[in-house]
Design a protein around this motif. Structure first.
Motif, PDB file in Angstrom:
ATOM      1  N   GLY B 114       0.812  -1.214   0.000  1.00 53.13           N
ATOM      2  CA  GLY B 114       0.000   0.000   0.000  1.00 53.13           C
ATOM      3  C   GLY B 114       0.844   1.263   0.000  1.00 53.13           C
ATOM      4  O   GLY B 114       0.407   2.309  -0.469  1.00 53.13           O
ATOM      5  N   GLN B 115       2.071   1.161   0.520  1.00 53.32           N
ATOM      6  CA  GLN B 115       2.943   2.330   0.572  1.00 53.32           C
ATOM      7  C   GLN B 115       3.331   2.781  -0.834  1.00 53.32           C
ATOM      8  O   GLN B 115       3.346   3.962  -1.124  1.00 53.32           O
ATOM      9  N   LYS B 117       1.654   2.022  -3.553  1.00 52.34           N
ATOM     10  CA  LYS B 117       0.409   2.435  -4.190  1.00 52.34           C
ATOM     11  C   LYS B 117       0.094   3.892  -3.847  1.00 52.34           C
ATOM     12  O   LYS B 117      -0.264   4.696  -4.715  1.00 52.34           O
ATOM     13  N   ALA B 118       0.273   4.222  -2.575  1.00 48.74           N
ATOM     14  CA  ALA B 118       0.014   5.600  -2.138  1.00 48.74           C
ATOM     15  C   ALA B 118       0.993   6.562  -2.810  1.00 48.74           C
ATOM     16  O   ALA B 118       0.621   7.665  -3.200  1.00 48.74           O
ATOM     17  N   ALA B 119       2.248   6.117  -2.948  1.00 45.88           N
ATOM     18  CA  ALA B 119       3.250   6.973  -3.600  1.00 45.88           C
ATOM     19  C   ALA B 119       2.854   7.238  -5.053  1.00 45.88           C
ATOM     20  O   ALA B 119       2.910   8.368  -5.531  1.00 45.88           O
ATOM     21  N   LEU B 120       2.419   6.182  -5.744  1.00 41.44           N
ATOM     22  CA  LEU B 120       1.980   6.349  -7.137  1.00 41.44           C
ATOM     23  C   LEU B 120       0.772   7.273  -7.216  1.00 41.44           C
ATOM     24  O   LEU B 120       0.650   8.080  -8.137  1.00 41.44           O
ATOM     25  N   SER B 121      -0.109   7.161  -6.211  1.00 44.95           N
ATOM     26  CA  SER B 121      -1.364   7.929  -6.266  1.00 44.95           C
ATOM     27  C   SER B 121      -1.124   9.434  -6.224  1.00 44.95           C
ATOM     28  O   SER B 121      -1.962  10.205  -6.674  1.00 44.95           O
ATOM     29  N   ILE B 122       0.004   9.876  -5.631  1.00 41.90           N
ATOM     30  CA  ILE B 122       0.245  11.321  -5.645  1.00 41.90           C
ATOM     31  C   ILE B 122       1.130  11.722  -6.823  1.00 41.90           C
ATOM     32  O   ILE B 122       1.628  12.843  -6.880  1.00 41.90           O
ATOM     33  N   MET B 124       3.974  10.074  -8.000  1.00 37.01           N
ATOM     34  CA  MET B 124       5.381   9.661  -8.053  1.00 37.01           C
ATOM     35  C   MET B 124       5.546   8.567  -9.106  1.00 37.01           C
ATOM     36  O   MET B 124       4.634   7.792  -9.361  1.00 37.01           O
ATOM     37  N   HIS B 132      11.999   7.238  -2.266  1.00 40.38           N
ATOM     38  CA  HIS B 132      11.543   8.157  -1.220  1.00 40.38           C
ATOM     39  C   HIS B 132      10.662   7.501  -0.168  1.00 40.38           C
ATOM     40  O   HIS B 132      10.535   8.005   0.940  1.00 40.38           O
ATOM     41  N   ILE B 133      10.016   6.401  -0.537  1.00 42.73           N
ATOM     42  CA  ILE B 133       9.042   5.807   0.392  1.00 42.73           C
ATOM     43  C   ILE B 133       9.463   4.414   0.866  1.00 42.73           C
ATOM     44  O   ILE B 133       9.492   4.139   2.057  1.00 42.73           O
ATOM     45  N   GLN B 137      12.125   3.141   4.623  1.00 42.04           N
ATOM     46  CA  GLN B 137      11.547   2.247   5.630  1.00 42.04           C
ATOM     47  C   GLN B 137      12.288   0.915   5.673  1.00 42.04           C
ATOM     48  O   GLN B 137      12.551   0.366   6.738  1.00 42.04           O
TER      49      GLN B 137
END
Lengths: 252, 220
Positions: B114-115, B117-122, B124, B132-133, B137
């Motif tokens: 999901g991390q 996926k969230a990065a792509l959604s903004i 990236m 970066h994400i 981590q």
């Protein structure tokens, strides 16, 4: 094919393996409109949202953002900057503070100056009522706060519309309320939103149009009050009243 | 025992400095190498991924000593000559990189999908999301395994004595072969390793806590 809508979906099909989850969905969204998609689990509601920004590429059909066909564009990253996405499980970056979560898209994607990005991030956090939590990490936030950060992150990119994928499904009723209030105020400010939710109260008080889906098809769409009080299909009434039984009428 | 230490500490410390230097260079360079290997294996295309997998299989499947001998004794036949320390460092980087790639693969895959996926959604790109994400981590999560690798490397760097790199073990062996006090010399050497490792582990643990994500993980 040119359209005058902000978002237009034409004959969208999707399948996972042999299972067809979307069987030809078409609808459109105009600027400033809020549309709510409801329907039983597994009817492909979330798949539509994922198809729009191609987190899951659609199998067939066309999607237009302001006349630009986005199903096959190579510049999907640019399209995603223009369409906000709010996840059911928040999708916050665990290693960044609330402010860092809102800022990173601005600094890394929009290449905004750090100070400028910070100001905008604080503005958006304030907008969702979380100015005081700017330095908290996601795991230090309640679910409702985390989801509001998710909304702030989407807002900061200054998108043309925001997609909400069951934004309150993992929250308890109290936290659900605080997230829905933020969404309602966005709708009132004229944000264009496409929301998948089971919250009937929100749908009735905010949605310009309710879309009821089942089995990969749109069964009925229209004014929420009409669908509640005078639906054309018996199934619509059955389902909506089930939701009301489960989730209540919600707050006005 | 104390007299051994007092008589020979300048030589022993000189050897220790080489040991620590070899280890630090090998381990950190191995991390950089390992990052590329693991990214290639997870996110690369089929060709890259398969090449990396094969490379890791060969390196992990053959003894470090053999790899060291090939580089130091084998390559000169093809006109490639290295000093003992350079040969040791090269073989350790390759070896450590392969192991670290696998530690990293584990920690990268433990970061929720999901991390990204969230990065792509903004907006990236995949690689922006990875750098970066995901990596910030994953690298935090790999610190315990990395510390283990470092400890292992300090001790395994003693293999370099076989090709005559003047590290701690080489110096110890030279001293013992002159004064015949094998027990005491090697005991002192063992203690030096132990103390050095305890010091390093202390700092790595502090670093691990320092970079821990508040409220997320690594908190004890």
């Amino acid at each position: 094919m040119p359209t005058s809508h902000l978002l237009k979906i034409e004959d969208l099909h999707h399948s996972f393996g042999k299972e067809e989850v979307l069987k030809g969905i078409s609808f459109s969204l105009d600027k400033g409109e809020t549309k709510v998609i409801v329907g039983p689990s597994g009817t492909g509601k979330s798949t539509i949202l994922n198809n729009i920004i191609r987190l899951v590429p659609p199998k067939r059909g066309k999607i237009y953002l302001e006349d630009v066909e986005i199903t096959s564009t190579k510049k999907i990253n640019e399209i995603r900057q223009q369409i906000g996405f709010v996840f059911q499980d928040f999708g916050l970056f665990n290693h960044l503070t609330a402010k860092g979560n809102v800022m990173i898209g601005l600094t890394k994607v929009k290449k905004m100056d750090k100070k400028e990005a910070e100001e905008l991030a604080m503005f958006e956090l304030d907008r969702v009522g979380l100015k005081d939590f700017a330095d908290s990490y996601p795991s230090q936030l309640s679910g409702g706060q985390a989801q509001r950060v998710g909304i702030a992150r989407a807002l900061a990119m200054q998108p043309k519309l925001i997609l909400f994928d069951e934004p309150t499904s993992s929250l308890d009723p109290e936290l659900t309320g605080e997230v829905l209030r933020v969404m309602k105020s966005l709708a009132e400010e004229g944000m264009t939103m496409l929301v998948v939710t089971h919250e009937m109260g929100f749908a009735r008080s905010v949605a310009d149009e309710l879309i009821f889906m089942e089995g990969g098809n749109i069964v009925e769409q229209g004014d929420p009050e009409k669908l509640f009080n005078n639906p054309e299909h018996k199934r619509t009434k059955e389902f909506l009243f089930q939701l009301v039984d489960l989730y209540g009428e919600g707050e006005e | 025992m104390l007299d051994i230490f007092l008589n020979y500490y300048p030589v022993l410390f000189k050897g220790l400095a080489v040991t620590v230097l070899i280890t630090i260079i090998s381990c950190f360079s191995g991390t950089v190498f390992g990052v590329f290997l693991s990214l290639g294996k997870i996110y690369g295309n089929k060709l890259v991924s398969n090449l990396v997998t094969a490379f890791i299989a060969v390196i992990r499947g053959t003894p470090l000593l053999v790899q060291l001998f090939i580089i130091y004794y084998g390559l000169p036949a093809y006109g490639v000559n290295f000093s003992p320390i350079t040969a040791a460092v090269i073989s350790f980087i390759i070896n450590s990189g392969a192991y670290q790639a696998e530690y990293l693969r584990g920690s990268i895959q433990s970061v929720s999908s999901g991390q990204l996926k969230a990065a792509l959604s903004i907006g990236m790109t995949k690689w922006q999301g990875i750098f970066h994400i995901i990596l910030p981590q994953a690298l935090r999560r790999v610190i315990p395994a990395w510390t283990n690798e470092f400890i292992y490397m300090i001790k395994y760097s003693s293999l370099a004595y076989v090709i005559g790199a003047k590290e701690l073990m080489t110096e110890a062996k030279l001293i013992a072969s002159r004064n015949y006090q094998f027990f005491n010399v090697y005991l002192v050497t063992a203690l030096i390793y132990l103390v050095v490792i305890i010091i390093f582990v202390y700092f790595f643990n502090r670093f691990e806590k320092k970079v821990a994500i508040p409220g997320f993980d690594f908190e004890r």
